[in-house]
Design a protein around this motif. Structure first.
Motif, PDB file in Angstrom:
ATOM      1  N   LEU A 216      43.402 -12.903 -34.437  1.00 42.05           N
ATOM      2  CA  LEU A 216      44.342 -13.637 -33.704  1.00 42.05           C
ATOM      3  C   LEU A 216      44.351 -13.303 -32.166  1.00 42.05           C
ATOM      4  O   LEU A 216      44.119 -12.216 -31.962  1.00 42.05           O
ATOM      5  N   LEU A 217      44.285 -14.257 -31.314  1.00 43.31           N
ATOM      6  CA  LEU A 217      44.452 -13.865 -29.884  1.00 43.31           C
ATOM      7  C   LEU A 217      45.955 -14.292 -29.460  1.00 43.31           C
ATOM      8  O   LEU A 217      46.330 -15.289 -29.844  1.00 43.31           O
TER       9      LEU A 217
ATOM     10  N   THR B 131      37.783 -21.863 -44.167  1.00 44.60           N
ATOM     11  CA  THR B 131      38.493 -21.090 -43.219  1.00 44.60           C
ATOM     12  C   THR B 131      39.485 -22.236 -42.674  1.00 44.60           C
ATOM     13  O   THR B 131      39.320 -23.515 -42.873  1.00 44.60           O
ATOM     14  N   SER B 132      40.330 -21.915 -41.760  1.00 42.03           N
ATOM     15  CA  SER B 132      41.406 -22.428 -41.152  1.00 42.03           C
ATOM     16  C   SER B 132      41.615 -22.215 -39.754  1.00 42.03           C
ATOM     17  O   SER B 132      41.346 -20.992 -39.417  1.00 42.03           O
ATOM     18  N   GLN B 133      42.202 -23.057 -38.803  1.00 42.26           N
ATOM     19  CA  GLN B 133      42.591 -22.896 -37.348  1.00 42.26           C
ATOM     20  C   GLN B 133      43.908 -23.123 -37.058  1.00 42.26           C
ATOM     21  O   GLN B 133      44.551 -24.448 -37.425  1.00 42.26           O
ATOM     22  N   ILE B 134      44.880 -22.237 -36.580  1.00 42.30           N
ATOM     23  CA  ILE B 134      46.083 -22.475 -36.040  1.00 42.30           C
ATOM     24  C   ILE B 134      46.245 -22.482 -34.562  1.00 42.30           C
ATOM     25  O   ILE B 134      45.632 -21.119 -34.071  1.00 42.30           O
ATOM     26  N   THR B 135      46.611 -23.240 -33.650  1.00 45.55           N
ATOM     27  CA  THR B 135      46.625 -23.403 -32.311  1.00 45.55           C
ATOM     28  C   THR B 135      47.861 -23.598 -31.860  1.00 45.55           C
ATOM     29  O   THR B 135      48.560 -24.418 -32.092  1.00 45.55           O
ATOM     30  N   VAL B 136      48.677 -22.647 -31.061  1.00 41.21           N
ATOM     31  CA  VAL B 136      50.079 -22.806 -30.820  1.00 41.21           C
ATOM     32  C   VAL B 136      50.211 -22.518 -29.313  1.00 41.21           C
ATOM     33  O   VAL B 136      49.672 -21.261 -28.756  1.00 41.21           O
ATOM     34  N   ILE B 137      51.052 -23.213 -28.645  1.00 40.93           N
ATOM     35  CA  ILE B 137      51.897 -22.812 -27.248  1.00 40.93           C
ATOM     36  C   ILE B 137      53.304 -23.087 -27.380  1.00 40.93           C
ATOM     37  O   ILE B 137      53.794 -23.976 -27.716  1.00 40.93           O
ATOM     38  N   ASP B 138      54.151 -22.130 -26.990  1.00 43.55           N
ATOM     39  CA  ASP B 138      55.465 -22.195 -27.085  1.00 43.55           C
ATOM     40  C   ASP B 138      56.107 -22.584 -25.825  1.00 43.55           C
ATOM     41  O   ASP B 138      55.462 -23.023 -24.684  1.00 43.55           O
ATOM     42  N   ALA B 139      57.411 -22.730 -25.531  1.00 48.29           N
ATOM     43  CA  ALA B 139      57.886 -23.377 -24.512  1.00 48.29           C
ATOM     44  C   ALA B 139      57.978 -22.328 -23.428  1.00 48.29           C
ATOM     45  O   ALA B 139      58.049 -22.861 -21.905  1.00 48.29           O
ATOM     46  N   ASP B 140      57.730 -21.061 -23.516  1.00 48.84           N
ATOM     47  CA  ASP B 140      57.599 -20.331 -22.270  1.00 48.84           C
ATOM     48  C   ASP B 140      56.213 -20.036 -21.983  1.00 48.84           C
ATOM     49  O   ASP B 140      55.821 -18.948 -20.990  1.00 48.84           O
ATOM     50  N   GLY B 141      55.123 -20.655 -22.325  1.00 50.50           N
ATOM     51  CA  GLY B 141      53.670 -20.769 -22.107  1.00 50.50           C
ATOM     52  C   GLY B 141      53.112 -19.649 -22.883  1.00 50.50           C
ATOM     53  O   GLY B 141      51.577 -19.357 -22.810  1.00 50.50           O
ATOM     54  N   ASN B 142      53.875 -19.002 -23.884  1.00 54.18           N
ATOM     55  CA  ASN B 142      52.883 -17.877 -24.510  1.00 54.18           C
ATOM     56  C   ASN B 142      52.074 -18.677 -25.818  1.00 54.18           C
ATOM     57  O   ASN B 142      52.484 -19.842 -26.076  1.00 54.18           O
ATOM     58  N   ALA B 143      50.853 -18.132 -25.969  1.00 55.37           N
ATOM     59  CA  ALA B 143      49.909 -18.905 -26.944  1.00 55.37           C
ATOM     60  C   ALA B 143      49.165 -17.899 -27.982  1.00 55.37           C
ATOM     61  O   ALA B 143      49.230 -16.890 -27.600  1.00 55.37           O
ATOM     62  N   VAL B 144      48.901 -18.870 -29.050  1.00 61.22           N
ATOM     63  CA  VAL B 144      48.200 -18.170 -30.029  1.00 61.22           C
ATOM     64  C   VAL B 144      47.154 -18.888 -30.351  1.00 61.22           C
ATOM     65  O   VAL B 144      47.385 -20.134 -30.604  1.00 61.22           O
ATOM     66  N   SER B 145      45.878 -18.518 -30.701  1.00 58.69           N
ATOM     67  CA  SER B 145      44.657 -18.966 -31.259  1.00 58.69           C
ATOM     68  C   SER B 145      44.279 -18.116 -32.562  1.00 58.69           C
ATOM     69  O   SER B 145      44.074 -16.895 -32.259  1.00 58.69           O
ATOM     70  N   MET B 146      44.499 -18.485 -33.786  1.00 58.43           N
ATOM     71  CA  MET B 146      44.194 -17.722 -34.942  1.00 58.43           C
ATOM     72  C   MET B 146      43.455 -18.386 -35.954  1.00 58.43           C
ATOM     73  O   MET B 146      43.729 -19.577 -36.437  1.00 58.43           O
ATOM     74  N   THR B 147      42.282 -17.885 -36.090  1.00 58.23           N
ATOM     75  CA  THR B 147      41.311 -18.259 -37.061  1.00 58.23           C
ATOM     76  C   THR B 147      41.346 -17.605 -38.415  1.00 58.23           C
ATOM     77  O   THR B 147      41.623 -16.263 -38.217  1.00 58.23           O
ATOM     78  N   THR B 148      41.826 -17.971 -39.585  1.00 61.06           N
ATOM     79  CA  THR B 148      42.311 -17.454 -40.783  1.00 61.06           C
ATOM     80  C   THR B 148      41.252 -18.008 -41.915  1.00 61.06           C
ATOM     81  O   THR B 148      41.034 -19.072 -41.853  1.00 61.06           O
ATOM     82  N   THR B 149      41.118 -17.097 -42.926  1.00 53.96           N
ATOM     83  CA  THR B 149      40.132 -17.392 -43.877  1.00 53.96           C
ATOM     84  C   THR B 149      40.251 -16.783 -45.098  1.00 53.96           C
ATOM     85  O   THR B 149      40.882 -15.665 -45.333  1.00 53.96           O
ATOM     86  N   ILE B 150      39.542 -17.336 -46.109  1.00 56.34           N
ATOM     87  CA  ILE B 150      39.401 -16.679 -47.596  1.00 56.34           C
ATOM     88  C   ILE B 150      37.831 -16.601 -47.792  1.00 56.34           C
ATOM     89  O   ILE B 150      37.645 -16.436 -48.757  1.00 56.34           O
ATOM     90  N   GLU B 151      37.029 -17.179 -46.758  1.00 52.57           N
ATOM     91  CA  GLU B 151      35.906 -17.134 -46.692  1.00 52.57           C
ATOM     92  C   GLU B 151      35.099 -18.363 -47.394  1.00 52.57           C
ATOM     93  O   GLU B 151      35.289 -19.356 -46.714  1.00 52.57           O
ATOM     94  N   SER B 152      34.784 -18.514 -48.714  1.00 52.83           N
ATOM     95  CA  SER B 152      34.338 -19.730 -48.904  1.00 52.83           C
ATOM     96  C   SER B 152      35.470 -20.658 -49.760  1.00 52.83           C
ATOM     97  O   SER B 152      36.390 -20.135 -49.745  1.00 52.83           O
TER      98      SER B 152
END
Length: 590
Positions: A109-110, A410-431
């Motif tokens: 997660l970033l 794997t999956s990707q979650i990308t978010v920005i909130d109303a204050d401009g904070n952001a998350v880039s999260m790549t999440t996985t169980i592999e295959s």
């Protein structure tokens, strides 16, 4: 620009109880299922952006499933932060998209703090059991086992890290109560959700025999028929598990009955019994690590460092491309240059990158002088073939090359909130569906097959070999791009195994060099190289690209390239987002 960026681094529930109508999923790639799809691939042609991007003015969530995106947006509407939205979305993804991620897996997660201007990165990668040894995946005669044979069962399971990581990030950046973030996933698990076309097709392609008895019972039932598109599916065990974690925190998962059940499932697996223990679970910790940031043209690109190779390989590729004009639209010449830079980056990545707590990853991989030397190896009009690794500053002799296979569950979650904070999260169980072991309503990962199966070569150790407590190397590449004014410009990431790196590079170049909006960048056909053949997505018109690349000395291959790019672009006065049409994602915002 450099000094400003270094300073910046510093340190109402909506319940969906009826089946969800989703468009038909594209054909399933063999690398995802382990079997050949029975359906012909559906072309994913480059249209220059036929679908308009989603737009918002305040906040946005993009995930691989509409229900997960809705859960994330509801968290934002309740006053939650970007981290809160990512947690709520992940809990739903573990239910509705169990083939790709969940609490039985790991994540990177970033986080961007718009107030302090800090980029932080969080490592929730799985760890090998303490008992794991370098010869874990060798046959008695010393030869490596077949990768597909090692995926199912207990030997491939690492200690899950997603929950520990999410809790640690929530302690610093969450606003809503921890328990609130589980509400929608619990409600959907108890009352039911509509099975998507992708989940139904994956289960049909793999068949019940691929799963452990508990997983087979849940996914296929007594008649072993498997769920159909739109069928309402409940998971009361998952609801109970989430309720305990919501109330007690991650200790409910890493200690006590749930931990004991995880260890028991691994050690008594129906195939390849493993050696994970309750003590391994109790000892797990998520790690906050330095971000990997590097310039590209007028921009600054930040990603995840080791044990992920994603941030380093993306940064190296872009740095080697910077001296070239890639034009205003994609051309065979531009694709050639990108592939050549990726080959060089992968050559170094395969030799040097592994868990930094076990291996000294050379800082010189991102040294400007070294990258200039590597870029000079690129012939603008002729392919260079398979590349050898270089010798970055501070390295006397490179370790042996590791060509570990990585699957795209794997999956990707990308978010920005109303204050401009952001998350880039790549999440996985592999295959796809991980180890196929099912415990208390969720699947366990097969992440340990991301380690090198061959631990050494002529006595020289492979950096990514198996060791107790070690985190396997990953290619996940959650990414932020900042503009010349140091403002956040782009938030992105993708699933796709080791192809994640070319997918992310494609999206960045498509937006920054070719001016594509986030949806058009996600739509665009995939291509790239991993120090091997140039790969191009099996699309309408691929043969024309192949002929042009052959004229440049490549031996291109048409392959399925099932990316899952979820992209947010921040513009003056608004937010744009795109979700990859190859999956079932959705961008939702206000």
């Amino acid at each position: 620009m450099m000094s400003r960026c270094l300073a910046r681094l510093g340190a109402g529930i909506v319940a969906f109880l009826l089946p969800v109508a989703l468009t038909a999923a594209p054909a399933l790639a063999q690398e995802e299922t382990g079997v050949i799809s029975r359906a012909a691939p559906e072309p994913a042609t480059y249209s220059g952006g036929s679908a308009a991007p989603a737009t918002a003015t305040r906040q946005m969530v993009v995930t691989a499933h509409p229900l997960a995106s809705r859960a994330g947006l509801n968290a934002l509407r309740d006053g939650g932060s970007a981290v809160d939205a990512a947690i709520a979305a992940q809990m739903v993804l573990g239910l509705v998209e169990p083939q790709s991620s969940g609490i039985g897996g790991g994540a990177f997660l970033l986080h961007w703090d718009a107030q302090t201007g800090a980029v932080t990165t969080w490592d929730g990668r799985e760890t090998a059991p303490a008992a794991a040894r370098p010869d874990r995946f060798l046959s008695p005669d010393g030869t490596p086992q077949r990768w597909p044979d090692m995926v199912p069962g207990g030997l491939s399971v690492g200690v899950p890290g997603t929950l520990a990581m999410l809790y640690a990030v929530h302690q610093k950046h969450g606003r809503l109560p921890w328990a609130r973030l589980f509400d929608e996933a619990i409600l959907l698990a108890r009352h039911g959700f509509g099975v998507s076309s992708r989940l139904s097709a994956l289960l049909s392609a793999m068949g019940p025999a691929a799963f452990s008895p508990a997983a087979r019972d849940y996914f296929f039932g007594e008649d072993e028929a498997g769920p159909l598109l739109g069928e309402v599916r409940q998971n009361p065990e998952y609801a109970e598990t989430l309720e305990r974690i919501a109330i007690e925190g991650p200790d409910a998962f890493y200690r006590g009955e749930i931990a004991d059940d995880i260890a028991s499932a691994v050690r008594n697996a129906w195939r390849n019994p493993g050696d994970l223990t309750a003590a391994d679970l109790a000892g797990y910790t998520a790690v906050e690590r330095p971000a990997v940031c590097a310039p590209y043209r007028l921009y600054w690109v930040c990603g995840m460092g080791p044990p992920s190779s994603g941030g380093i390989a993306v940064a190296m590729t872009l740095a080697m491309l910077e001296r070239f004009d890639l034009g205003e639209v994609p051309t065979p010449e531009a694709l050639h240059l990108i592939g050549e830079a990726e080959n060089l980056a992968f050559a170094d990545r395969d030799h040097y990158v592994a868990d930094p707590d076990f291996v000294a990853v050379p800082e010189g991989l991102l040294d400007p002088g070294y990258l200039a030397q590597r870029s000079a190896l690129i012939d603008p009009v002729r392919a260079g073939g398979i590349r050898d690794s270089g010798t970055p500053p501070g390295v006397a002799e490179p370790p042996t090359r590791d060509t570990t296979r990585e699957a795209p569950g794997t999956s990707q979650i990308t978010v920005i909130d109303a204050d401009g904070n952001a998350v880039s999260m790549t999440t996985t169980i592999e295959s796809a569906f991980g180890s196929r072991l099912f415990v208390r309503g969720f699947l366990l990962n097969n992440e340990l097959t991301d380690f090198a199966f061959v631990p050494d070569d002529a006595g020289r150790p492979v950096a990514n070999r198996v060791e107790g407590g070690k985190r396997p190397r990953s290619s996940m590449a959650p990414t932020f791009v900042f503009g010349p004014d140091d403002r956040l410009r782009m938030i992105l990431g993708s699933p796709g195994g080791s192809r994640i790196i070319p997918y992310v590079v494609k999206a960045i170049v498509a937006h920054l060099d070719w001016g594509l909006d986030p949806q058009a960048a996600a739509d665009m056909f995939n291509f790239g190289a991993r120090n091997g053949p140039f790969e191009i997505e099996r699309i309408s018109g691929a043969d024309d690209w192949i002929a042009a690349l052959e004229a440049l000395g490549h031996a291109p291959m048409k392959v399925e390239m099932t990316s899952g790019l979820n992209i947010i672009v921040v513009r003056d006065g608004g937010i744009e987002a795109g979700s990859d049409p190859r999956r079932e994602g959705m961008a939702l915002g206000d």
